[in-house]
Motif scaffolding. Structure first.
Motif, PDB file in Angstrom:
ATOM      1  N   ALA A 166     -13.329  -9.186  -5.805  1.00 24.80           N
ATOM      2  CA  ALA A 166     -12.489  -8.309  -6.628  1.00 24.80           C
ATOM      3  C   ALA A 166     -11.907  -9.076  -7.800  1.00 24.80           C
ATOM      4  O   ALA A 166     -11.541 -10.255  -7.673  1.00 24.80           O
ATOM      5  CB  ALA A 166     -11.366  -7.712  -5.785  1.00 24.80           C
ATOM      6  N   ARG A 167     -11.822  -8.397  -8.928  1.00 30.92           N
ATOM      7  CA  ARG A 167     -11.088  -8.901 -10.083  1.00 30.92           C
ATOM      8  C   ARG A 167      -9.709  -8.269 -10.053  1.00 30.92           C
ATOM      9  O   ARG A 167      -9.581  -7.050 -10.024  1.00 30.92           O
ATOM     10  CB  ARG A 167     -11.825  -8.563 -11.383  1.00 30.92           C
ATOM     11  CG  ARG A 167     -13.169  -9.270 -11.489  1.00 30.92           C
ATOM     12  CD  ARG A 167     -13.975  -8.779 -12.689  1.00 30.92           C
ATOM     13  NE  ARG A 167     -15.260  -9.455 -12.774  1.00 30.92           N
ATOM     14  CZ  ARG A 167     -16.349  -9.100 -12.098  1.00 30.92           C
ATOM     15  NH1 ARG A 167     -16.288  -8.051 -11.296  1.00 30.92           N
ATOM     16  NH2 ARG A 167     -17.466  -9.781 -12.216  1.00 30.92           N
ATOM     17  N   GLN A 189       2.843  -4.473  -8.466  1.00 24.62           N
ATOM     18  CA  GLN A 189       1.608  -3.682  -8.469  1.00 24.62           C
ATOM     19  C   GLN A 189       0.412  -4.552  -8.850  1.00 24.62           C
ATOM     20  O   GLN A 189       0.524  -5.458  -9.673  1.00 24.62           O
ATOM     21  CB  GLN A 189       1.734  -2.521  -9.453  1.00 24.62           C
ATOM     22  CG  GLN A 189       0.543  -1.567  -9.456  1.00 24.62           C
ATOM     23  CD  GLN A 189       0.620  -0.543 -10.573  1.00 24.62           C
ATOM     24  OE1 GLN A 189       0.176  -0.758 -11.694  1.00 24.62           O
ATOM     25  NE2 GLN A 189       1.208   0.603 -10.250  1.00 24.62           N
ATOM     26  N   ILE A 190      -0.728  -4.259  -8.233  1.00 24.28           N
ATOM     27  CA  ILE A 190      -1.974  -4.885  -8.649  1.00 24.28           C
ATOM     28  C   ILE A 190      -3.003  -3.785  -8.944  1.00 24.28           C
ATOM     29  O   ILE A 190      -2.908  -2.676  -8.427  1.00 24.28           O
ATOM     30  CB  ILE A 190      -2.553  -5.852  -7.590  1.00 24.28           C
ATOM     31  CG1 ILE A 190      -3.020  -5.074  -6.343  1.00 24.28           C
ATOM     32  CG2 ILE A 190      -1.571  -6.938  -7.229  1.00 24.28           C
ATOM     33  CD1 ILE A 190      -3.917  -5.877  -5.435  1.00 24.28           C
ATOM     34  N   LYS A 191      -3.960  -4.125  -9.797  1.00 19.93           N
ATOM     35  CA  LYS A 191      -5.122  -3.277 -10.034  1.00 19.93           C
ATOM     36  C   LYS A 191      -6.350  -4.138  -9.787  1.00 19.93           C
ATOM     37  O   LYS A 191      -6.413  -5.281 -10.245  1.00 19.93           O
ATOM     38  CB  LYS A 191      -5.132  -2.746 -11.466  1.00 19.93           C
ATOM     39  CG  LYS A 191      -3.984  -1.816 -11.793  1.00 19.93           C
ATOM     40  CD  LYS A 191      -4.051  -1.341 -13.235  1.00 19.93           C
ATOM     41  CE  LYS A 191      -2.883  -0.435 -13.580  1.00 19.93           C
ATOM     42  NZ  LYS A 191      -2.918   0.012 -14.986  1.00 19.93           N
ATOM     43  N   ILE A 192      -7.294  -3.606  -9.032  1.00 20.65           N
ATOM     44  CA  ILE A 192      -8.500  -4.368  -8.749  1.00 20.65           C
ATOM     45  C   ILE A 192      -9.728  -3.605  -9.230  1.00 20.65           C
ATOM     46  O   ILE A 192      -9.739  -2.375  -9.273  1.00 20.65           O
ATOM     47  CB  ILE A 192      -8.637  -4.704  -7.247  1.00 20.65           C
ATOM     48  CG1 ILE A 192      -8.904  -3.447  -6.414  1.00 20.65           C
ATOM     49  CG2 ILE A 192      -7.420  -5.442  -6.732  1.00 20.65           C
ATOM     50  CD1 ILE A 192      -9.327  -3.741  -4.994  1.00 20.65           C
ATOM     51  N   GLU A 249     -14.050   1.652 -12.500  1.00 19.59           N
ATOM     52  CA  GLU A 249     -12.952   2.185 -11.690  1.00 19.59           C
ATOM     53  C   GLU A 249     -11.940   1.100 -11.372  1.00 19.59           C
ATOM     54  O   GLU A 249     -12.290  -0.067 -11.205  1.00 19.59           O
ATOM     55  CB  GLU A 249     -13.486   2.774 -10.377  1.00 19.59           C
ATOM     56  CG  GLU A 249     -14.283   4.041 -10.548  1.00 19.59           C
ATOM     57  CD  GLU A 249     -14.536   4.718  -9.215  1.00 19.59           C
ATOM     58  OE1 GLU A 249     -13.563   4.982  -8.481  1.00 19.59           O
ATOM     59  OE2 GLU A 249     -15.710   4.965  -8.894  1.00 19.59           O
ATOM     60  N   LYS A 250     -10.687   1.500 -11.289  1.00 22.54           N
ATOM     61  CA  LYS A 250      -9.620   0.598 -10.877  1.00 22.54           C
ATOM     62  C   LYS A 250      -8.930   1.168  -9.644  1.00 22.54           C
ATOM     63  O   LYS A 250      -8.713   2.376  -9.542  1.00 22.54           O
ATOM     64  CB  LYS A 250      -8.602   0.400 -12.002  1.00 22.54           C
ATOM     65  CG  LYS A 250      -9.112  -0.441 -13.153  1.00 22.54           C
ATOM     66  CD  LYS A 250      -8.001  -0.739 -14.154  1.00 22.54           C
ATOM     67  CE  LYS A 250      -8.500  -1.645 -15.275  1.00 22.54           C
ATOM     68  NZ  LYS A 250      -7.418  -1.958 -16.239  1.00 22.54           N
ATOM     69  N   PHE A 251      -8.597   0.288  -8.712  1.00 23.86           N
ATOM     70  CA  PHE A 251      -7.915   0.679  -7.483  1.00 23.86           C
ATOM     71  C   PHE A 251      -6.539   0.006  -7.495  1.00 23.86           C
ATOM     72  O   PHE A 251      -6.427  -1.199  -7.722  1.00 23.86           O
ATOM     73  CB  PHE A 251      -8.718   0.242  -6.259  1.00 23.86           C
ATOM     74  CG  PHE A 251     -10.109   0.824  -6.204  1.00 23.86           C
ATOM     75  CD1 PHE A 251     -10.362   1.998  -5.518  1.00 23.86           C
ATOM     76  CD2 PHE A 251     -11.161   0.193  -6.862  1.00 23.86           C
ATOM     77  CE1 PHE A 251     -11.645   2.538  -5.478  1.00 23.86           C
ATOM     78  CE2 PHE A 251     -12.444   0.722  -6.820  1.00 23.86           C
ATOM     79  CZ  PHE A 251     -12.678   1.900  -6.135  1.00 23.86           C
ATOM     80  N   ILE A 252      -5.510   0.802  -7.239  1.00 25.21           N
ATOM     81  CA  ILE A 252      -4.136   0.321  -7.362  1.00 25.21           C
ATOM     82  C   ILE A 252      -3.579  -0.016  -5.980  1.00 25.21           C
ATOM     83  O   ILE A 252      -3.749   0.737  -5.021  1.00 25.21           O
ATOM     84  CB  ILE A 252      -3.263   1.364  -8.052  1.00 25.21           C
ATOM     85  CG1 ILE A 252      -3.773   1.594  -9.481  1.00 25.21           C
ATOM     86  CG2 ILE A 252      -1.806   0.915  -8.096  1.00 25.21           C
ATOM     87  CD1 ILE A 252      -3.036   2.682 -10.223  1.00 25.21           C
TER      88      ILE A 252
END
Length: 353
Positions: free
Chosen positions: A261-262, A211-214, A222-225
């Motif tokens: 993106a981070r 999994q990643i979160k950006i 906000e974080k996008f998974i």
């Protein structure tokens, strides 16, 4: 520091904290408990992760370019609007290509008639086998020309190769375009790709499905998974990094290709892990210690540490769930000394006489 009531002094009562920490009463004429700050250990999931940066890419992206020369006759799409696979987008003038196809069809039909006629003449012993072979070769060549002209005619219509969004067009009706000239870009952004790199030291811990979160600057907080779907087989010899690629659902099209993106890559999960704040750790030589509060007194406990995550440290050995550790004031504390965790809510219930 809280003052004990006469009853409590007489009975030498001990006050209990919700975390089962016992406040030691000061002996008559002795030093009162040392005020400290404390916190119960945290038990829960800890994720070992790597933080890096990456770029967003379209899941699919292509620039429509003509394979033949021609004049733009029609623009069949709206800029910035969705298109479907196979949808015509640009129509070139096809008059010349239709005429060439008609000519090729006529030559093919004539060749076919000549070939059939030659076969009849051979039956009557008027033509030779060589005449038949020549007629057959001419028929096949004209059939091939028809196929070529049909292919050229089909190239006068440029269609979307997949479902996506049309970009901004670079031509107008009436423009004469040449092979390879950029007309318009088509991009599929749901899901959207994330390209990023991690140092080679993580090679043994990364794999598909992680999994990643950006986070992106356009949507602070906000974080996008997403999920990793590809890991490069080679290490970049320049930066000694490993390239990875993930996808993030993007049904609302908020994320756009080209965004910075981070990225937080989750590599390993520890269930029911015990962790304490970093400030609870007391280094002593090559050992790591914590002060645990037990029966209202400070107890020095050697611990074995694991990973660090968000100002917390995993303790893999030395502590148990329910333990309370001192997080501030350790410098004034000695093992066995009574302590008073002033930041924890105390139970003021007084036992009856």
């Amino acid at each position: 520091m809280r003052t004990l009531s006469p009853k409590q002094i007489i009975r030498a009562g001990l006050l209990l904290l919700p975390s089962t920490v016992v406040l030691a009463a000061a002996p008559p004429g002795g030093m009162p408990p040392m005020p400290v700050e404390a916190q119960p250990v945290t038990v829960g999931e800890i994720v070992r992760s790597a933080d890096t940066v990456g770029n967003l890419l379209g899941y699919e992206a292509v620039v429509l370019r003509p394979q033949i020369q021609g004049k733009v006759e029609k623009i069949l799409f709206e800029e910035g609007q969705p298109v479907t696979a196979g949808q015509p987008m640009v129509q070139l003038d096809d008059d010349q290509y239709r005429a060439e196809l008609d000519e090729a069809v006529a030559n093919r039909d004539l060749s076919d008639a000549n070939y059939r006629r030659t076969q009849e003449l051979i039956k009557r012993k008027v033509a030779s086998q060589t005449d038949k072979d020549k007629a057959y070769a001419e028929l096949q060549a004209n059939k091939a020309r028809v196929a070529l002209k049909k292919e050229a005619l089909s190239k006068t219509v440029l269609a979307a190769p997949f479902d996506g969004i049309a970009g901004l067009r670079a031509v107008s009706v009436g423009d004469v375009v040449t092979p390879g000239q950029a007309l318009v870009e088509v991009v599929d952004i749901d899901p959207i790709k994330v390209d990023f790199r991690v140092p080679e030291k993580y090679v043994g811990e990364v794999q598909q499905g992680q999994q990643i979160k950006i986070r992106v600057d356009a949507f602070p907080g906000e974080k996008f998974i997403g999920e990793v779907y590809a890991v490069a087989p080679l290490i970049d010899s320049n930066g000694r990094n490993l390239q990875m690629r993930a996808t993030v659902p993007n049904a609302d099209s908020r994320l756009r290709p080209g965004m910075f993106a981070r990225v937080e890559l989750a590599m390993k999960r520890y269930e029911n892990a015990i962790s304490v704040p970093e400030e609870a750790i007391v280094p002593m030589g090559d050992k790591q210690l914590v002060y645990r509060i037990k029966d209202g007194k400070a107890e020095m406990v050697p611990v074995k540490l694991g990973i660090r995550h968000q100002a917390m440290v995993q303790v893999v050995q030395g502590l148990e769930p329910g333990d309370v550790v001192i997080t501030a004031g350790q410098i004034k504390v000695r093992p066995g000394a009574p302590v008073n965790p002033i930041n924890l809510k105390q139970d003021n219930a007084e036992a009856p006489l």
